[in-house]
Design a protein around this motif. Structure first.
Motif, mmCIF file in Angstrom:
data_model
loop_
_atom_site.group_PDB
_atom_site.id
_atom_site.type_symbol
_atom_site.label_atom_id
_atom_site.label_comp_id
_atom_site.label_asym_id
_atom_site.label_seq_id
_atom_site.Cartn_x
_atom_site.Cartn_y
_atom_site.Cartn_z
ATOM 1 N N ASP A 265 5.938 -14.394 22.236
ATOM 2 C CA ASP A 265 4.772 -13.522 22.167
ATOM 3 C C ASP A 265 4.480 -13.087 20.739
ATOM 4 N N THR A 266 5.539 -12.979 19.937
ATOM 5 C CA THR A 266 5.405 -12.556 18.549
ATOM 6 C C THR A 266 6.408 -13.310 17.689
ATOM 7 N N GLY B 185 1.105 -16.010 10.990
ATOM 8 C CA GLY B 185 0.995 -16.366 12.399
ATOM 9 C C GLY B 185 0.431 -15.238 13.226
ATOM 10 N N THR B 186 0.838 -13.995 12.919
ATOM 11 C CA THR B 186 0.358 -12.851 13.676
ATOM 12 C C THR B 186 -1.126 -12.619 13.439
ATOM 13 N N LEU C 141 -3.426 -14.752 12.557
ATOM 14 C CA LEU C 141 -4.259 -15.832 13.087
ATOM 15 C C LEU C 141 -3.964 -16.143 14.550
ATOM 16 N N ASN C 142 -3.095 -15.340 15.182
ATOM 17 C CA ASN C 142 -2.740 -15.533 16.590
ATOM 18 C C ASN C 142 -2.173 -16.932 16.819
ATOM 19 N N ILE C 143 -1.330 -17.375 15.896
ATOM 20 C CA ILE C 143 -0.704 -18.685 16.026
ATOM 21 C C ILE C 143 0.447 -18.598 17.031
ATOM 22 N N LYS C 144 0.463 -19.536 17.977
ATOM 23 C CA LYS C 144 1.522 -19.597 18.973
ATOM 24 C C LYS C 144 2.336 -20.871 18.754
ATOM 25 N N LYS D 238 2.006 -26.020 16.746
ATOM 26 C CA LYS D 238 1.483 -24.668 16.546
ATOM 27 C C LYS D 238 -0.001 -24.690 16.886
ATOM 28 N N ARG E 198 -3.580 -22.098 18.060
ATOM 29 C CA ARG E 198 -4.124 -20.749 17.950
ATOM 30 C C ARG E 198 -4.562 -20.254 19.313
ATOM 31 N N GLY E 199 -3.917 -19.194 19.777
ATOM 32 C CA GLY E 199 -4.291 -18.570 21.033
ATOM 33 C C GLY E 199 -3.473 -19.042 22.217
ATOM 34 N N GLN E 200 -3.314 -18.133 23.208
ATOM 35 C CA GLN E 200 -2.484 -18.430 24.366
ATOM 36 C C GLN E 200 -3.066 -19.543 25.221
#
Length: 286
Positions: free
Chosen positions: A163-164, A182-183, A185-188, A204, A206-208
């Protein structure tokens, strides 16, 4: 009672009721948090740990069992005439496997003990332990058990979402700049464990939602449309991402058997709250 005892450690994240039903011996790792020492999944359960983690300004420390912790269990079983198969967290992540090997050597050839480096983590090898225990209860011999769990490992694909990136940064897995980037840009990162037992970022996105879609793509390439068994490990409390991903996978794939367990304190120290791990294998041929 089976003639083969199955031993593991607490990072296999096997639910207690499953361990008790199958007679699996579990040696706990230790967690040091807030000036106190706890036994992973024994004196500190997942829900309590994540509350302590939320309140802690520093990352908890973890430590492996001592060889004597394993020796006592190995000796008890071998004295009673049982062989032992002891399956553990990847040696690339912990010295737990080495402690078990030292305990094996302390028996000085007096007992039949096989120590296995799973080269995996959490329920990625917990499912190997469960299979070994099921086979042992059926009277299957050591060599066939080792062959069957080796096959399961080769056939299993595992992917983690966190999640983080905060806890990967605190644990030294990534730098501060990468965590901040990453935080923002919401990189997962989609994580996996390679053949040598190391955690790697496979991709990697971006977004869930894109992360879910990418995991579906990866699993479709791995398994096509055939029937599969699925296991999931999640951190208690913040399960929104896990629940969404599991629902997506159940809708897309022919899931014959599904198991769910919680990520314990030791693995959670490095992955952080809100983590979900997905494990797919071909539908069981037991």
């Amino acid at each position: 009672m089976s003639s083969i005892a199955i031993v593991t450690d607490s990072t296999a994240d096997i639910p207690r009721e499953v361990r008790e039903r199958l007679g699996i011996e579990m040696v706990p790792l230790r967690v040091h948090i807030g000036g106190e020492e706890y036994l992973d999944n024994v004196t500190l359960q997942p829900a309590e740990f994540y509350e302590k983690l939320r309140q802690s300004a520093t990352l908890p420390k973890t430590s492996q069992p001592s060889p004597s912790d394993f020796y006592e269990i190995f000796k008890r079983h071998t004295d009673e005439g049982r062989a032992v198969i002891s399956i553990h967290l990847s040696s690339a992540m912990s010295g737990t496997y080495q402690s078990a090997l030292l305990a094996q050597s302390m028996l000085e050839g007096e007992g039949d003990v096989t120590v296995v480096d799973s080269k995996s983590a959490s329920y990625g090898y917990g499912m190997m332990v469960v299979l070994a225990a099921e086979l042992a209860r059926q009277g299957v011999g050591r060599d066939e058990i080792l062959e069957r769990i080796g096959r399961l490992k080769r056939e299993t694909k595992l992917y983690f979402l966190v999640d983080t990136l905060e806890y990967l940064h605190k644990g030294g897995r990534i730098g501060r700049a990468s965590a901040l980037f990453g935080t923002l840009l919401n990189i997962k990162p989609i994580l996996t464990i390679d053949d040598e037992g190391y955690v790697n970022a496979l991709d990697k996105v971006r977004g869930q939602k894109r992360a879910y879609a990418r995991i579906v793509e990866l699993l479709e390439a791995d398994f096509g449309s055939g029937p599969v068994d699925m296991s999931a490990v999640v951190t208690p409390g913040r399960t929104e991402m896990a629940d969404e991903l599991i629902a997506v996978l159940k809708e897309r794939f022919q899931v014959r058997e599904y198991n769910r367990s919680e990520i314990g304190p030791v693995i959670g120290t490095h992955a952080g709250p809100g983590t979900v791990g997905i494990f797919f294998s071909p539908a069981a041929r037991r």
